[in-house]
Write a protein that holds these residues in place. Structure first.
Motif, PDB file in Angstrom:
ATOM      1  N   LYS A 263     -16.900   1.850  65.647  1.00  0.00           N
ATOM      2  CA  LYS A 263     -16.609   0.479  66.088  1.00  0.00           C
ATOM      3  C   LYS A 263     -15.910  -0.305  64.965  1.00  0.00           C
ATOM      4  CE  LYS A 263     -19.087  -3.696  67.572  1.00  0.00           C
ATOM      5  NZ  LYS A 263     -20.405  -4.245  67.913  1.00  0.00           N
ATOM      6  N   TYR A 264     -16.382  -0.096  63.742  1.00  0.00           N
ATOM      7  CA  TYR A 264     -15.791  -0.771  62.581  1.00  0.00           C
ATOM      8  C   TYR A 264     -14.333  -0.347  62.419  1.00  0.00           C
ATOM      9  CZ  TYR A 264     -15.968  -2.964  57.964  1.00  0.00           C
ATOM     10  OH  TYR A 264     -15.768  -3.796  56.903  1.00  0.00           O
ATOM     11  N   TYR A 265     -14.100   0.961  62.506  1.00  0.00           N
ATOM     12  CA  TYR A 265     -12.728   1.458  62.358  1.00  0.00           C
ATOM     13  C   TYR A 265     -11.846   0.907  63.478  1.00  0.00           C
ATOM     14  CZ  TYR A 265      -8.740   4.256  61.244  1.00  0.00           C
ATOM     15  OH  TYR A 265      -7.471   4.624  60.867  1.00  0.00           O
TER      16      TYR A 265
ATOM     17  N   SER B 175     -19.563  -1.426  51.230  1.00  0.00           N
ATOM     18  CA  SER B 175     -20.119  -2.768  51.050  1.00  0.00           C
ATOM     19  C   SER B 175     -20.895  -3.251  52.276  1.00  0.00           C
ATOM     20  CB  SER B 175     -19.001  -3.745  50.718  1.00  0.00           C
ATOM     21  OG  SER B 175     -18.034  -3.707  51.743  1.00  0.00           O
ATOM     22  N   HIS B 176     -20.887  -2.457  53.348  1.00  0.00           N
ATOM     23  CA  HIS B 176     -21.723  -2.766  54.519  1.00  0.00           C
ATOM     24  C   HIS B 176     -22.411  -1.482  54.965  1.00  0.00           C
ATOM     25  CE1 HIS B 176     -19.868  -6.703  55.144  1.00  0.00           C
ATOM     26  NE2 HIS B 176     -18.673  -6.149  55.143  1.00  0.00           N
ATOM     27  N   GLY B 177     -23.659  -1.618  55.362  1.00  0.00           N
ATOM     28  CA  GLY B 177     -24.350  -0.494  55.980  1.00  0.00           C
ATOM     29  C   GLY B 177     -24.906   0.484  54.965  1.00  0.00           C
TER      30      GLY B 177
ATOM     31  N   LEU C 130      -6.410  -2.494  53.113  1.00  0.00           N
ATOM     32  CA  LEU C 130      -7.579  -1.770  53.641  1.00  0.00           C
ATOM     33  C   LEU C 130      -8.825  -2.593  53.373  1.00  0.00           C
ATOM     34  CD1 LEU C 130      -6.797   1.909  52.640  1.00  0.00           C
ATOM     35  CD2 LEU C 130      -6.463   0.795  54.815  1.00  0.00           C
ATOM     36  N   HIS C 131      -8.934  -3.734  53.921  1.00  0.00           N
ATOM     37  CA  HIS C 131      -8.090  -4.260  54.966  1.00  0.00           C
ATOM     38  C   HIS C 131      -7.440  -5.594  54.627  1.00  0.00           C
ATOM     39  CE1 HIS C 131     -11.130  -7.291  56.684  1.00  0.00           C
ATOM     40  NE2 HIS C 131     -11.666  -6.781  55.609  1.00  0.00           N
ATOM     41  N   TRP C 132      -7.580  -6.045  53.378  1.00  0.00           N
ATOM     42  CA  TRP C 132      -6.888  -7.257  52.932  1.00  0.00           C
ATOM     43  C   TRP C 132      -5.940  -6.871  51.800  1.00  0.00           C
ATOM     44  CZ3 TRP C 132     -10.000 -12.478  52.157  1.00  0.00           C
ATOM     45  CH2 TRP C 132     -10.357 -12.994  53.395  1.00  0.00           C
TER      46      TRP C 132
ATOM     47  N   ASN D 214     -16.030  -0.465  49.077  1.00  0.00           N
ATOM     48  CA  ASN D 214     -16.040  -1.762  49.749  1.00  0.00           C
ATOM     49  C   ASN D 214     -16.039  -1.582  51.270  1.00  0.00           C
ATOM     50  OD1 ASN D 214     -14.800  -4.627  50.602  1.00  0.00           O
ATOM     51  ND2 ASN D 214     -16.029  -4.775  48.753  1.00  0.00           N
ATOM     52  N   ASP D 215     -15.175  -2.309  52.000  1.00  0.00           N
ATOM     53  CA  ASP D 215     -15.273  -2.262  53.468  1.00  0.00           C
ATOM     54  C   ASP D 215     -15.009  -0.856  54.035  1.00  0.00           C
ATOM     55  OD1 ASP D 215     -15.933  -4.922  54.043  1.00  0.00           O
ATOM     56  OD2 ASP D 215     -13.847  -5.558  53.988  1.00  0.00           O
ATOM     57  N   ALA D 216     -14.113  -0.122  53.405  1.00  0.00           N
ATOM     58  CA  ALA D 216     -13.775   1.208  53.933  1.00  0.00           C
ATOM     59  C   ALA D 216     -15.030   2.081  53.986  1.00  0.00           C
ATOM     60  CB  ALA D 216     -12.721   1.862  53.054  1.00  0.00           C
TER      61      ALA D 216
ATOM     62  N   LYS E 265     -22.934 -12.051  65.028  1.00  0.00           N
ATOM     63  CA  LYS E 265     -21.494 -12.294  65.104  1.00  0.00           C
ATOM     64  C   LYS E 265     -20.936 -12.356  63.693  1.00  0.00           C
ATOM     65  CE  LYS E 265     -20.804 -12.783  69.546  1.00  0.00           C
ATOM     66  NZ  LYS E 265     -19.845 -11.954  70.297  1.00  0.00           N
ATOM     67  N   PHE E 266     -19.761 -11.802  63.523  1.00  0.00           N
ATOM     68  CA  PHE E 266     -19.151 -11.693  62.199  1.00  0.00           C
ATOM     69  C   PHE E 266     -17.688 -12.100  62.318  1.00  0.00           C
ATOM     70  CE2 PHE E 266     -17.335  -9.146  58.707  1.00  0.00           C
ATOM     71  CZ  PHE E 266     -18.194  -9.500  57.690  1.00  0.00           C
ATOM     72  N   HIS E 267     -17.063 -12.498  61.210  1.00  0.00           N
ATOM     73  CA  HIS E 267     -15.691 -13.026  61.287  1.00  0.00           C
ATOM     74  C   HIS E 267     -15.683 -14.164  62.308  1.00  0.00           C
ATOM     75  CE1 HIS E 267     -13.490  -9.113  59.804  1.00  0.00           C
ATOM     76  NE2 HIS E 267     -13.884  -9.865  58.808  1.00  0.00           N
TER      77      HIS E 267
ATOM     78  N   ASN F 136     -14.376  -6.027  44.337  1.00  0.00           N
ATOM     79  CA  ASN F 136     -13.472  -5.088  45.003  1.00  0.00           C
ATOM     80  C   ASN F 136     -12.674  -5.762  46.118  1.00  0.00           C
ATOM     81  OD1 ASN F 136     -13.807  -2.642  43.637  1.00  0.00           O
ATOM     82  ND2 ASN F 136     -15.688  -2.150  44.745  1.00  0.00           N
ATOM     83  N   HIS F 137     -13.203  -6.886  46.613  1.00  0.00           N
ATOM     84  CA  HIS F 137     -12.567  -7.522  47.777  1.00  0.00           C
ATOM     85  C   HIS F 137     -13.051  -8.967  47.838  1.00  0.00           C
ATOM     86  CE1 HIS F 137     -11.234  -8.293  51.772  1.00  0.00           C
ATOM     87  NE2 HIS F 137     -12.281  -7.863  52.441  1.00  0.00           N
ATOM     88  N   ALA F 138     -12.097  -9.882  48.011  1.00  0.00           N
ATOM     89  CA  ALA F 138     -12.414 -11.306  47.887  1.00  0.00           C
ATOM     90  C   ALA F 138     -12.957 -11.933  49.164  1.00  0.00           C
ATOM     91  CB  ALA F 138     -11.164 -12.069  47.456  1.00  0.00           C
ATOM     92  N   GLU F 139     -13.010 -11.190  50.267  1.00  0.00           N
ATOM     93  CA  GLU F 139     -13.481 -11.828  51.507  1.00  0.00           C
ATOM     94  C   GLU F 139     -14.889 -12.375  51.282  1.00  0.00           C
ATOM     95  OE1 GLU F 139     -12.837  -9.535  55.080  1.00  0.00           O
ATOM     96  OE2 GLU F 139     -13.107 -11.301  56.349  1.00  0.00           O
ATOM     97  N   ILE F 140     -15.162 -13.466  51.988  1.00  0.00           N
ATOM     98  CA  ILE F 140     -16.337 -14.290  51.705  1.00  0.00           C
ATOM     99  C   ILE F 140     -17.655 -13.519  51.781  1.00  0.00           C
ATOM    100  CG2 ILE F 140     -17.511 -16.442  52.362  1.00  0.00           C
ATOM    101  CD1 ILE F 140     -14.615 -16.898  51.667  1.00  0.00           C
ATOM    102  N   ASP F 141     -17.690 -12.485  52.637  1.00  0.00           N
ATOM    103  CA  ASP F 141     -18.953 -11.755  52.779  1.00  0.00           C
ATOM    104  C   ASP F 141     -19.300 -10.955  51.524  1.00  0.00           C
ATOM    105  OD1 ASP F 141     -16.640 -10.391  53.681  1.00  0.00           O
ATOM    106  OD2 ASP F 141     -17.847  -8.826  54.624  1.00  0.00           O
ATOM    107  N   HIS F 142     -18.322 -10.780  50.623  1.00  0.00           N
ATOM    108  CA  HIS F 142     -18.604 -10.057  49.380  1.00  0.00           C
ATOM    109  C   HIS F 142     -18.487 -10.935  48.137  1.00  0.00           C
ATOM    110  CE1 HIS F 142     -18.551  -6.693  52.000  1.00  0.00           C
ATOM    111  NE2 HIS F 142     -17.309  -6.927  52.340  1.00  0.00           N
ATOM    112  N   SER F 143     -17.715 -12.009  48.261  1.00  0.00           N
ATOM    113  CA  SER F 143     -17.529 -12.872  47.082  1.00  0.00           C
ATOM    114  C   SER F 143     -18.298 -14.181  47.210  1.00  0.00           C
ATOM    115  CB  SER F 143     -16.038 -13.190  46.887  1.00  0.00           C
ATOM    116  OG  SER F 143     -15.576 -14.034  47.931  1.00  0.00           O
TER     117      SER F 143
HETATM  118 FE1  FEO Z   1     -13.310  -7.580  54.454  1.00  0.00          FE
HETATM  119 FE2  FEO Z   1     -16.681  -7.018  54.500  1.00  0.00          FE
HETATM  120  O1  FEO Z   1     -15.109  -7.988  54.243  1.00  0.00           O
END
Ligand code: FEO
Length: 397
Positions: free
Chosen positions: A191-193, A224-226, A144-146, A163-165, A21-23, A78-85
């Motif tokens: 699914k991500y898109y 940043s994923h996959g 894209l997306h924050w 990053n996420d894109a 589970k994510f987010h 590149n993106h401050a969301e917790i999964d990267h920062s």
């Molecule tokens: Fe928008 Fe992978 O975090």
């Protein structure tokens, strides 16, 4: 442990095989995920992104086994969301003076999360950071997306760090797209898109055309994923352009929840009607209380129309259906048709409420839907079959 991508670039991320589970509880990750961080070593050394906080210590320990941390000259977020920062606080304990390159919005988000006054260096589109014989070129990618999101491009190696894109929640022992199952990879990318980027489709199209306009050579896209897009990296860019158009397949998705199988019986009869009228249309059917919501949303993304059903309970609708309708409203699907159905015992508000919610979510609702009192008898089921036939005729017309 580092995995070399080119002579000067290494993957230094974390594979999270266990993640389901994510987010919070919002996004299912059946195949785990990875948090990709990259180390670029030229005359200067740059670290691009970190990992999710629970892996902070592992990340910094692994990194320190690969490089003396004091040799890192720049950190790029590149993106401050917790999964990267998330590993920044642990990392910055070791290198507190090292500048952090991010967007202006990134500073706000990072300070909001960590309440630290690190040495932030704000960058905007077109700014460059020389590492010696190669440069990092920054491209802001707001929403894209924050608001803070950005890409960076490494010259000489011709790598886009997106990053996420273009990412996927997909853990693999392999690092590249040409080493993994193509169907799984496409499914996770879609699914991500569908679940994360749908609301921003217009921005996706604009940003991709902007980046393509730079005419930069592209040898890899490192999300940043996959996995990394190494073989034909432009393929995922073209997929995104297609997905952003929101052109559906010849598919209808039927979703419902049911208390005593009556709304389910209606769903089955609707499907019979659809298939009798138009055997070519693909129909997918989900009981929302038994299905993974993100998988359902992915099917909705692909569909030209949906039928949504719920029994009436307490003058309203079942919670799984309410949650689904809230989610589709947020995603802002475009150019989709909708219809409602449901069984009831006395007051029977569900069908009207579903229709209204679908309208609020931007669906073009074809009519007032179909209702059945108590358990639908053959006449009631025939009404559903007729509704299914009429629905498919209307949306094909
Ligand atoms: Fe928008 Fe992978 O975090």
């Amino acid at each position: 442990m580092r995995e070399k991508i080119t002579e000067h670039v290494s993957w230094v991320g974390i594979r999270d095989w266990e993640l389901r589970k994510f987010h919070g509880d919002e996004y299912s990750t059946h195949r785990g995920s990875t948090y990709n961080a990259y180390l670029v070593e030229d005359e200067k050394v740059a670290l691009i992104d970190t990992v999710w906080a629970p892996f902070s210590k592992d990340f910094v320990k692994n990194l320190s086994q690969e490089i003396d941390l004091s040799k890192i000259d720049y950190v790029v977020i590149n993106h401050a969301e917790i999964d990267h920062s998330g590993a920044l606080p642990e990392l910055m304990r070791h290198i507190p003076e090292v500048p952090i390159y991010c967007t202006a919005k990134g500073v706000g988000s990072l300070q909001g999360h960590y309440h630290e006054s690190w040495n932030f260096q704000v960058v905007k589109t077109g700014d460059k950071l020389s590492l010696g014989s190669r440069e990092l070129v920054f491209v802001e990618a707001p929403m894209l997306h924050w608001p803070d999101s950005m890409f960076c491009y490494l010259t000489e190696d011709n790598i886009l760090f997106s990053n996420d894109a273009f990412g996927q929640h997909y853990a693999s022992s392999h690092l590249y797209n040409d080493e993994v199952d193509e169907a799984e990879l496409l499914q996770e990318s879609l699914k991500y898109y569908a679940n994360i980027l749908t609301p921003f489709s217009a921005l996706v199209t604009r940003k991709i055309h902007e980046v393509l306009g730079f005419n930069l050579p592209l040898s890899m896209i490192c999300p940043s994923h996959g996995v990394i897009w190494r073989k034909d990296p432009a393929q995922i860019v073209h997929r995104y352009l297609e997905w952003a158009k929101g052109e559906p397949e010849n598919q209808i998705t039927v979703v419902y929840d049911t208390m005593w199988e009556n709304t389910k019986r209606m769903a089955d009869a609707l499907v019979e009607g659809i298939q009798t009228e138009d055997p070519a249309v693909k129909v997918k059917v989900f009981n929302l209380s038994k299905s993974d919501k993100n998988d359902v949303i992915t099917e909705v993304f692909l569909s030209k129309a949906i039928l949504v059903g719920s029994s009436t309970i307490n003058r309203g609708i079942l919670t799984s259906v309410a949650g689904f309708l809230e989610e589709v409203k947020g995603l802002g699907f475009k150019n989709k048709r909708g219809g409602a159905f449901g069984s009831y015992g006395w007051s029977g508000e569900s069908v009207k409420q579903i229709g209204e919610a679908l309208k609020k979510a931007g669906f073009s609702v074809v009519d007032n839907g179909v209702k059945a009192l108590w358990t639908p008898d053959e006449e009631g089921l025939n009404a559903c079959r007729a509704y299914g036939k009429a629905f498919v005729k209307t949306i094909s017309g």
